[in-house]
Design a protein around this motif. Structure first.
Motif, short mmCIF file in Angstrom:
data_model
loop_
_atom_site.label_atom_id
_atom_site.label_comp_id
_atom_site.label_asym_id
_atom_site.label_seq_id
_atom_site.Cartn_x
_atom_site.Cartn_y
_atom_site.Cartn_z
N GLN A 690 1.00 -1.29 -0.04
CA GLN A 690 0.02 -0.23 -0.03
C GLN A 690 0.91 1.34 -0.12
OE1 GLN A 690 -2.60 -0.16 3.13
NE2 GLN A 690 -3.63 -2.12 2.76
N LEU A 691 1.96 1.26 0.72
CA LEU A 691 2.84 2.36 1.19
C LEU A 691 3.90 2.63 -0.09
CD1 LEU A 691 3.44 2.05 4.76
CD2 LEU A 691 2.14 3.60 3.61
N LYS A 692 3.72 1.34 -0.99
CA LYS A 692 4.71 1.34 -2.02
C LYS A 692 6.26 1.62 -1.61
CE LYS A 692 1.61 2.20 -5.76
NZ LYS A 692 0.57 1.99 -4.86
N SER A 693 6.78 1.18 -0.41
CA SER A 693 7.88 1.27 0.29
C SER A 693 8.15 0.50 1.03
CB SER A 693 7.88 2.81 0.95
OG SER A 693 9.11 2.89 1.50
N ASN A 694 9.35 0.01 1.48
CA ASN A 694 9.86 -0.84 2.47
C ASN A 694 9.68 -0.30 3.96
OD1 ASN A 694 10.62 -3.25 1.23
ND2 ASN A 694 12.44 -2.50 0.86
N VAL A 695 9.52 1.17 3.89
CA VAL A 695 9.55 1.93 5.00
C VAL A 695 7.98 2.17 5.64
CG1 VAL A 695 9.95 4.09 6.31
CG2 VAL A 695 11.38 3.37 4.69
N VAL A 696 7.81 1.34 6.80
CA VAL A 696 6.39 1.36 7.36
C VAL A 696 6.46 1.91 8.69
CG1 VAL A 696 4.71 -0.26 8.45
CG2 VAL A 696 6.18 -1.13 6.16
N PRO A 697 5.53 2.92 8.83
CA PRO A 697 5.36 3.69 10.12
C PRO A 697 4.97 2.75 11.36
CG PRO A 697 4.31 4.85 8.31
CD PRO A 697 4.70 3.73 7.70
N ILE A 698 5.39 2.94 12.48
CA ILE A 698 5.13 1.88 13.40
C ILE A 698 3.60 1.97 13.77
CG2 ILE A 698 5.64 3.39 15.48
CD1 ILE A 698 6.50 -0.20 15.38
N GLY A 699 3.07 3.13 13.73
CA GLY A 699 1.65 3.32 13.99
C GLY A 699 0.73 2.39 13.25
N GLN A 700 0.98 2.35 11.93
CA GLN A 700 0.26 1.52 10.97
C GLN A 700 0.12 0.13 11.23
OE1 GLN A 700 0.17 2.85 7.03
NE2 GLN A 700 0.76 4.81 7.51
N ILE A 701 1.19 -0.27 12.11
CA ILE A 701 1.34 -2.04 12.10
C ILE A 701 0.39 -2.53 13.20
CG2 ILE A 701 2.85 -3.87 12.88
CD1 ILE A 701 5.18 -2.23 11.75
N LYS A 702 -0.72 -3.32 12.81
CA LYS A 702 -1.84 -3.59 13.79
C LYS A 702 -1.58 -4.88 14.26
CE LYS A 702 -3.07 0.51 13.20
NZ LYS A 702 -2.68 1.46 14.13
N LYS A 703 -0.55 -5.63 13.31
CA LYS A 703 -0.35 -6.85 13.83
C LYS A 703 1.20 -7.19 14.05
CE LYS A 703 -4.14 -9.95 11.88
NZ LYS A 703 -4.53 -10.97 10.90
N GLY A 704 1.91 -7.00 15.28
CA GLY A 704 3.26 -7.17 15.57
C GLY A 704 3.47 -7.92 16.58
N ILE A 705 4.68 -8.39 16.29
CA ILE A 705 5.39 -9.39 17.15
C ILE A 705 6.49 -8.82 17.91
CG2 ILE A 705 4.84 -11.44 15.91
CD1 ILE A 705 7.75 -11.58 14.86
N PHE A 706 7.19 -9.36 18.60
CA PHE A 706 8.28 -9.10 19.58
C PHE A 706 8.88 -7.70 19.34
CE2 PHE A 706 8.14 -13.68 19.93
CZ PHE A 706 7.88 -13.65 21.31
N TYR A 707 9.63 -7.71 18.07
CA TYR A 707 10.35 -6.43 17.84
C TYR A 707 9.63 -5.21 17.34
CZ TYR A 707 10.29 -7.28 12.66
OH TYR A 707 10.02 -7.27 11.09
N HIS A 708 8.28 -5.42 16.91
CA HIS A 708 7.45 -4.34 16.53
C HIS A 708 6.73 -3.85 17.99
CE1 HIS A 708 6.79 -7.18 12.94
NE2 HIS A 708 7.18 -5.86 12.46
N ARG A 709 6.53 -4.64 18.83
CA ARG A 709 6.00 -4.12 20.15
C ARG A 709 7.05 -3.54 21.06
NH1 ARG A 709 1.16 -8.50 21.88
NH2 ARG A 709 0.47 -8.82 19.59
#
Length: 783
Positions: A690-709
């Motif tokens: 969707q973002l057309k990029s490898n860069v993902v804002p942390i707030g847009q991640i709704k399913k995250g595991i250890f390193y996201h959280r």
């Protein structure tokens, strides 16, 4: 007689050596020969001994012993020729040792009583050379030679001998026993008085040199201080002769090792030395700056006295001197002055940082070292760092990090560490390659030092994205701010691309780069992007703040297990002044945005945005300033935790509530058995598409595991002042560590144990804290 006279000619000397007549001439010095034969044989040897080859021949043929014997001759010409030949021979150290064995000092001392000045002068010159050896000084003292020398100084009629007599006394003063003897007999006071009151510049100069040589010994300095030698030296600073000024300044430099002397010069010596800094003679300026450097080392009062006596300007001027010694000395004084904060703030008005550019670029390692040290001392203030940066001083400073000289490299590292306290300066240092150079230096066992390691860490602390990628660790003092991104682990020596370059890259199968950014750009988006900015590539400079504005208009109710705000509260203004935006991603309806029915509409809108962009940018207009992608969801997170968690007074409760909040935003509580069914990879891939990029804002991640959280927890904890670290593990793992005081120890009197370290559970039992005893065992059990 003919040979004696002709031997003054260089060609004759050469022919005599070739004819090997040295042995025959020395034979004429035998006791049974007539005095006139002694006279011209000794004259021949005196003329021949002016050249090194002849000196060797005289010694090899045993000529020294008969020459010493003839010092007692009744004929003054024989005495004169013999002592002149001995004087020439003493230029060689082997001859000096031989003279000691022949006990030549007593007959030489007897020559001081001669009625002929030339004999006395040659005797003093000879003593001036041989008393460089300790054994000769002892022999001179044992034969009452010091008394003879003092008497010469006291006799005004012998003023033509005073200079040479002072040279011999200068050597004698290096010997502690001789100095004590002179002091006990009152000779030292006479010497100082003589030097101070003399009107002959060379005599004053030699007296100061005598003090300088003796003052290198601690006991001698103590005796000199007791005799108030400082008064004499201050008086000599006022001489009209440059040589005397230089000698007096050097003597003050030597006496500075004595604390009492330093205190004396505080009022009486420093103003005179500052005047000498303005001298037309570069030698005088160098000597005066050396004295000031020694006076101010480890002595704040003297450094303050220099500042109060308007000594900074002439010192800054000396930084552009052609004499490396003067530059190094001036830099040392300025560094000593800058050690005191009240004085350091005043240095900037004199342009010290700009004046250091030349010394930093010097080819002399001493100048480089002192200049870097001065930067380290003066760059403690923002103004100084700004001036250094604007004047181009960072580039030569970074180059000094490559130096093969240990002290230069150490002081340059120290200066870089100090400059890195400023974020803008730290960024500039990194651009100039300081981080890469320091990394290379620290990999070398022989080249690294404590300052190079500290400078490297300091630069990393101003580039937390790189620090986390390299070290996998952020401490509680490393505060994550807007623009931080987690690229993942990189190896030492690998370049970390800037965020802008990463945003401009097309999405790939590489690990997503996690971005933390709650700050919106001021660039207004085109109308066509309203409501759809998250689907536009970051490289197009289209602001994503539209989604934030759109979301703020929607009245979406939030229900958190941790009891966060009511719908009414969520409509209020956040502290930043922007309208509160409640991200659609936090609602259950977020999934509907990905429905197939919307895909075609999104594709059409995206094409419209791309086609509209050139019109918005303007034909031929310069490229707009780039801003990191705005994360409206994370902006809301910051607002909500600030409003709801920050007021909680118990730190443990704050941690537990925040952990549950983070878990709720990242997919909720997980069970170890069902973790493999948690399709977070697909979710991240969809976001990248969707973002057309490898860069993902942390707030847009709704399913995250250890390193996201863990990253989200750290970023939010830093916003509300909860101290926690972020640690990267293996296989996509990461965790947060917090320090808490043992509740059972609170209220007890006495020294408390250090706080205990806990791991925050963000996955299986959100809000749970696991005490960290053995990291390997506990982490294995947890992860």
């Amino acid at each position: 007689m003919i040979f004696g006279i002709l031997a003054s000619n260089n060609d004759v000397k050469k022919l005599l050596r070739e004819l090997d007549v040295m042995n025959s001439i020395i034979a004429q010095l035998a006791p049974e020969e007539e005095v006139v034969i002694h006279e011209f044989a000794s004259l021949c040897l005196a003329n021949m001994s002016a050249e090194y080859t002849s000196k060797v021949q005289i010694l090899e043929h045993g000529g020294l012993e008969p020459l010493v014997r003839l010092l007692a001759s009744p004929d003054p010409d024989v005495k004169k020729n013999s002592v002149e030949c001995i004087y020439n021979l003493t230029q060689d150290f082997q001859c000096r040792a031989a003279l000691q064995e022949l006990n030549a000092i007593p007959p030489i001392l007897d020559l001081l009583k001669s009625e002929y000045p030339v004999i006395q002068l040659l005797a003093l010159k000879t003593l001036g050379i041989i008393t460089n050896d300790k054994e000769a000084r002892t022999t001179l003292r044992d034969n009452q030679g010091v008394d003879h020398l003092i008497k010469i100084l006291e006799t005004k009629e012998l003023n033509d001998l005073h200079i040479e007599a002072l040279s011999v006394i200068a050597n004698c003063l290096e010997d502690m026993d001789t100095l004590v003897l002179i002091q006990q007999t009152g000779g030292l006071k006479k010497l100082l008085s003589f030097a101070e009151n003399s009107t002959i510049p060379d005599i004053q100069k030699n007296a100061a040199k005598a003090i300088t040589k003796a003052a290198y010994d601690p006991e001698n300095r103590k005796l000199f201080h007791e005799q108030e030698v400082e008064k004499c030296l201050v008086a000599l600073l006022g001489s009209e002769n440059d040589g005397t000024k230089i000698a007096a300044s050097q003597a003050i430099s030597a006496m500075c090792e004595n604390t009492g002397s330093k205190e004396f010069f505080n009022n009486q010596g420093i103003p005179q030395l500052i005047l000498l800094l303005k001298s037309d003679s570069e030698e005088v300026r160098e000597a005066a700056s050396l004295a000031l450097a020694n006076l101010t080392t480890c002595h704040p009062a003297n450094a303050k006295a220099i500042a109060e006596a308007d000594g900074v300007d002439p010192l800054v001027n000396i930084l552009s001197s052609r004499r490396d010694g003067a530059v190094a000395n001036a830099a040392t004084v300025l560094a000593n002055v800058a050690m005191q904060e009240p004085l350091r703030t005043g240095l900037q008005s004199h342009g010290v940082s700009s004046a250091l550019l030349g010394p930093l670029r010097s080819a002399n390692t001493v100048v480089q070292s002192k200049a870097a040290l001065t930067v380290a001392a003066t760059a403690c203030d923002v103004e100084a760092r700004t001036e250094l940066r604007n004047s181009g001083g960072l580039e030569p400073l970074v180059e000094l990090l490559r130096s093969k000289h240990d002290e230069v490299r150490r002081h340059a590292s120290w200066a870089v560490m100090v400059c890195a306290s400023d974020e803008l300066t730290a960024v500039e240092l990194c651009k100039l390659g300081a981080l890469d150079i320091l990394e290379e230096v620290n990999l070398s066992v022989s080249r690294k030092n404590k300052f190079s390691e500290a400078a490297y860490n300091k630069l990393l602390n101003n580039n937390l994205s790189l620090k986390y990628s390299l070290t996998g660790y952020l401490s509680s003092s490393n505060i994550i701010s807007d623009g931080f991104y987690d690229y993942g682990r990189i190896n030492p020596g690998t370049k970390l691309l800037p965020l802008k370059d990463l945003c401009l890259q097309e999405p790939s199968d590489q690990r997503a780069v996690l971005l933390v950014n709650s700050k919106s750009s001021d660039v207004s988006p085109p109308p066509s992007t309203e409501g759809k900015s998250s689907d536009v590539g970051y490289g197009r400079s289209i602001s994503s703040s539209s989604s934030f504005r759109r979301a703020s208009k929607e009245k979406t109710n939030y229900h958190f297990s941790t009891g966060f705000g009511s719908p009414t509260e969520e409509k209020s203004e956040p502290p930043s002044g922007r309208t509160t935006a409640l991200s659609k991603g936090t609602t259950k309806e977020r999934g509907s945005r990905k429905g197939r029915g919307r895909k075609e509409e999104e594709k059409v809108k995206e094409e419209e945005e791309v086609s509209t962009l050139p019109k918005l940018m303007g034909e031929g207009s310069p490229e707009k300033e780039w801003y990191p992608p705005f994360d409206p969801d994370f902006h809301v997170y910051v607002y909500e935790v600030t409003k709801s968690i920050f007021p909680i007074t118990n730190i443990k409760e704050q941690i537990e509530v925040l952990a549950r909040y983070v878990a709720e935003k990242m997919g909720g509580k997980m069970s170890k058995e069902k973790l493999h069914n948690f399709s977070w990879e697909l979710h991240i891939s969809e976001l990248k598409f969707q973002l057309k990029s490898n860069v993902v804002p942390i707030g847009q991640i709704k399913k995250g595991i250890f390193y996201h959280r863990a990253l989200l927890f750290k970023a939010l904890a830093d916003q509300i002042g909860i101290g926690c670290s972020l640690v990267r593990g293996e296989y996509g793992r990461a965790w947060n560590e917090v320090q808490l005081m043992n509740e059972s120890r609170k209220g007890l009197i006495g020294a408390l144990p250090p706080p205990e370290v806990y791991i925050v559970d963000l996955m299986f039992h959100p809000g749970g804290l696991m005490k960290l005893r053995s990291r390997e065992a506990d982490l294995y059990r947890y992860l």
